[in-house]
Design an enzyme around this catalytic site. Structure first.
Site, PDB file in Angstrom:
ATOM      1  N   ASN A  11       0.872  -1.177   0.000  1.00  0.00           N
ATOM      2  CA  ASN A  11       0.000   0.000   0.000  1.00  0.00           C
ATOM      3  C   ASN A  11       0.910   1.229   0.000  1.00  0.00           C
ATOM      4  O   ASN A  11       1.479   1.568   1.030  1.00  0.00           O
ATOM      5  CB  ASN A  11      -0.890  -0.042   1.255  1.00  0.00           C
ATOM      6  CG  ASN A  11      -1.708   1.223   1.427  1.00  0.00           C
ATOM      7  OD1 ASN A  11      -1.763   2.064   0.534  1.00  0.00           O
ATOM      8  ND2 ASN A  11      -2.338   1.375   2.592  1.00  0.00           N
TER       9      ASN A  11
ATOM     10  N   LYS B 173       0.146   4.272  -0.305  1.00  0.00           N
ATOM     11  CA  LYS B 173      -0.504   5.459   0.265  1.00  0.00           C
ATOM     12  C   LYS B 173      -0.268   6.660  -0.667  1.00  0.00           C
ATOM     13  O   LYS B 173      -0.279   6.503  -1.874  1.00  0.00           O
ATOM     14  CB  LYS B 173      -0.018   5.695   1.694  1.00  0.00           C
ATOM     15  CG  LYS B 173      -0.186   4.422   2.551  1.00  0.00           C
ATOM     16  CD  LYS B 173      -0.018   4.631   4.003  1.00  0.00           C
ATOM     17  CE  LYS B 173      -0.216   3.304   4.736  1.00  0.00           C
ATOM     18  NZ  LYS B 173      -0.146   3.434   6.168  1.00  0.00           N
TER      19      LYS B 173
ATOM     20  N   HIS C 256      -9.619   1.170   4.726  1.00  0.00           N
ATOM     21  CA  HIS C 256      -8.345   1.378   5.429  1.00  0.00           C
ATOM     22  C   HIS C 256      -8.581   2.323   6.609  1.00  0.00           C
ATOM     23  O   HIS C 256      -9.374   3.258   6.518  1.00  0.00           O
ATOM     24  CB  HIS C 256      -7.299   1.958   4.467  1.00  0.00           C
ATOM     25  CG  HIS C 256      -5.932   1.963   5.071  1.00  0.00           C
ATOM     26  ND1 HIS C 256      -5.516   2.950   5.945  1.00  0.00           N
ATOM     27  CD2 HIS C 256      -4.910   1.076   4.973  1.00  0.00           C
ATOM     28  CE1 HIS C 256      -4.284   2.668   6.335  1.00  0.00           C
ATOM     29  NE2 HIS C 256      -3.893   1.539   5.767  1.00  0.00           N
TER      30      HIS C 256
ATOM     31  N   GLU D 287      -6.970   4.726   7.709  1.00  0.00           N
ATOM     32  CA  GLU D 287      -6.753   6.152   7.419  1.00  0.00           C
ATOM     33  C   GLU D 287      -7.985   6.756   6.747  1.00  0.00           C
ATOM     34  O   GLU D 287      -8.297   7.925   6.965  1.00  0.00           O
ATOM     35  CB  GLU D 287      -5.479   6.324   6.568  1.00  0.00           C
ATOM     36  CG  GLU D 287      -4.245   6.118   7.440  1.00  0.00           C
ATOM     37  CD  GLU D 287      -3.035   5.558   6.713  1.00  0.00           C
ATOM     38  OE1 GLU D 287      -2.970   5.627   5.474  1.00  0.00           O
ATOM     39  OE2 GLU D 287      -2.140   5.034   7.414  1.00  0.00           O
TER      40      GLU D 287
ATOM     41  N   GLU E 276      -5.558  -4.800  10.531  1.00  0.00           N
ATOM     42  CA  GLU E 276      -4.538  -3.769  10.714  1.00  0.00           C
ATOM     43  C   GLU E 276      -4.825  -2.993  12.002  1.00  0.00           C
ATOM     44  O   GLU E 276      -5.611  -2.038  11.984  1.00  0.00           O
ATOM     45  CB  GLU E 276      -4.547  -2.795   9.541  1.00  0.00           C
ATOM     46  CG  GLU E 276      -4.194  -3.421   8.215  1.00  0.00           C
ATOM     47  CD  GLU E 276      -3.592  -2.405   7.260  1.00  0.00           C
ATOM     48  OE1 GLU E 276      -2.492  -2.649   6.782  1.00  0.00           O
ATOM     49  OE2 GLU E 276      -4.218  -1.365   7.020  1.00  0.00           O
TER      50      GLU E 276
ATOM     51  N   GLY F  40       2.456   2.307  10.746  1.00  0.00           N
ATOM     52  CA  GLY F  40       3.442   3.381  10.608  1.00  0.00           C
ATOM     53  C   GLY F  40       4.166   3.737  11.894  1.00  0.00           C
ATOM     54  O   GLY F  40       4.819   4.773  11.971  1.00  0.00           O
TER      55      GLY F  40
ATOM     56  N   SER G 247       3.309  -2.067  10.361  1.00  0.00           N
ATOM     57  CA  SER G 247       4.753  -2.143  10.628  1.00  0.00           C
ATOM     58  C   SER G 247       5.370  -3.499  10.296  1.00  0.00           C
ATOM     59  O   SER G 247       6.258  -3.974  11.003  1.00  0.00           O
ATOM     60  CB  SER G 247       5.052  -1.733  12.081  1.00  0.00           C
ATOM     61  OG  SER G 247       4.700  -0.384  12.295  1.00  0.00           O
TER      62      SER G 247
HETATM   63  P1  PGA Z   1       2.743   0.316   7.623  1.00  0.00           P
HETATM   64  O1  PGA Z   1       1.297   0.554   6.991  1.00  0.00           O
HETATM   65  O2  PGA Z   1       3.291  -0.959   7.053  1.00  0.00           O
HETATM   66  O3  PGA Z   1       3.548   1.521   7.214  1.00  0.00           O
HETATM   67  O4  PGA Z   1       2.573   0.228   9.117  1.00  0.00           O
HETATM   68  C1  PGA Z   1       0.424  -0.525   6.763  1.00  0.00           C
HETATM   69  C2  PGA Z   1      -0.881  -0.033   6.186  1.00  0.00           C
HETATM   70  O5  PGA Z   1      -1.358   1.036   6.592  1.00  0.00           O
HETATM   71  O6  PGA Z   1      -1.478  -0.699   5.317  1.00  0.00           O
END
Ligand code: PGA
Length: 258
Positions: free
Chosen positions: A12, A14, A98, A100, A170, A176, A215
Site C-alpha cells: 500500500n 498510500k 483502510h 486512514e 490492521e 506506521g 509495521s
Molecule cells: P505500515 O502501513 O506498514 O507503514 O505500518 C500498513 C498499512 O497502513 O497498510
C-alpha cells in the site's frame, strides 16, 4: 500460513509515488517477483499512477490494486473514482476501509460495505481492512471492534463467496509506528476473524486470505506469516523501496517451501 491458501503480499503505497517513480518501483518489484511462484504480489499506487503502472506490470506476476473506490458507478461526486474506472485503469484489486480512510475521511462501516459491493460489481477483488485503535485495545474492546467492522461487510462477502477477496487485520496503533503486533496478538485476531467468517460460511472462512498489516518489515515478516491464520501482509512503509519489500516477499516464499 496454511497450505490451503497462497500467501498474498500487498504493498500500500498510500500518498507516495504518483508519477515516474511509481513505474520504476513497480518494475523492480515485478523483476524481484519473477521467481516467487508460491506468492501472490499486489501493489497499490495512488490513482494518478495506476494506468502507467498497469502498463509496466503487463505480463508480469504482480497484480495492481487501488487504495480506495466510490460506491456509485458514476455521477456528481467531484474527486471520486468508480470501480469500473479502476478496472479500466488495469486494477484487479482495491483496498477498502483502510483505517486512514475511516479516521481522516469519515468512512463508516456502512460506507465500507457499499464500497465492497461496488468492487465486486466491477469484478475487482476487495481487500477489506479492519482493526482497533490503541484506546480501543486498552479498553479491552479489540475483538468487539473487529466483530462490528466485519459484521457490517459480512453479508456482502458471503454473497460473493466464490470470488477473489481478502481481509486485512490492521491494528491502528501498529500502522506506521514501527510497533507491529506480536505474532500471538496477530494470531488471536486472525483466528477470531476466521471464526466469524466460518459462522457465516465455512467455505468462505477456509478460502479467504486474512492479511496482517501494521509495521511489517523484513525482520518480522517470517514470524507473523508463520501464524496459522495469517495468510499474507498488507505493507505500507516497507513497500516503498525494493530493498525493504523484497525480504518480505522472500519470507513468504520461504515459508511456503518449508
Ligand atoms: P505500515 O502501513 O506498514 O507503514 O505500518 C500498513 C498499512 O497502513 O497498510
Amino acid at each position: 500460513m496454511n497450505s490451503m491458501r497462497r500467501p498474498l503480499i500487498a504493498g500500500n503505497w498510500k500518498m507516495n509515488f504518483g508519477g515516474p517513480e511509481a513505474i520504476t518501483l513497480a518494475g523492480g518489484i515485478a523483476k524481484a517477483s519473477k521467481e516467487l511462484s508460491a506468492v501472490d504480489v499486489v501493489v497499490c499506487p495512488p490513482f494518478t499512477a495506476l494506468a502507467a503502472v498497469a502498463a509496466e506490470l503487463d505480463g508480469t506476476r504482480v497484480g495492481l490494486g487501488a487504495q480506495n473506490v466510490h460506491p456509485k458507478a458514476s455521477g456528481a461526486f467531484t474527486g471520486e473514482v468508480a470501480s469500473a474506472m479502476l478496472v479500466a485503469a488495469g486494477c484487479t484489486w482495491v483496498i477498502v476501509g483502510h483505517s486512514e480512510r475511516r479516521q481522516f475521511f469519515g468512512d463508516t462501516d456502512a460506507f465500507v460495505a457499499d464500497k465492497t459491493s461496488a468492487a465486486f460489481a466491477a469484478h475487482l477483488a476487495p481487500i477489506v481492512c479492519v482493526g482497533e485503535t490503541e484506546a480501543e485495545r486498552e479498553a479491552g474492546n479489540t475483538l468487539a471492534i473487529i466483530e462490528r467492522q466485519l459484521n457490517a461487510v459480512l453479508p456482502v462477502l458471503v454473497a460473493h463467496k466464490g470470488e477473489a477477496m481478502a481481509i486485512a487485520y490492521e491494528p491502528v496503533w501498529a500502522i506506521g509506528t514501527g510497533k507491529a503486533a506480536t505474532a500471538a496478538d496477530a494470531e488471536e485476531a486472525h483466528a477470531f476473524i476466521r471464526k466469524l467468517l466460518a459462522s457465516a460460511s465455512e467455505d468462505l472462512a477456509a478460502r479467504v486470505r486474512v492479511l496482517y498489516g501494521g509495521s511489517v518489515t523484513g525482520a518480522n515478516a517470517r514470524e507473523l506469516l508463520a501464524c496459522p491464520n495469517v495468510d499474507g501482509a498488507l505493507v505500507g512503509g516497507a513497500s516503498l523501496t525494493l530493498e525493504k519489500f523484497e525480504p518480505i516477499l522472500g519470507a513468504a516464499q520461504a515459508l511456503t517451501l518449508s
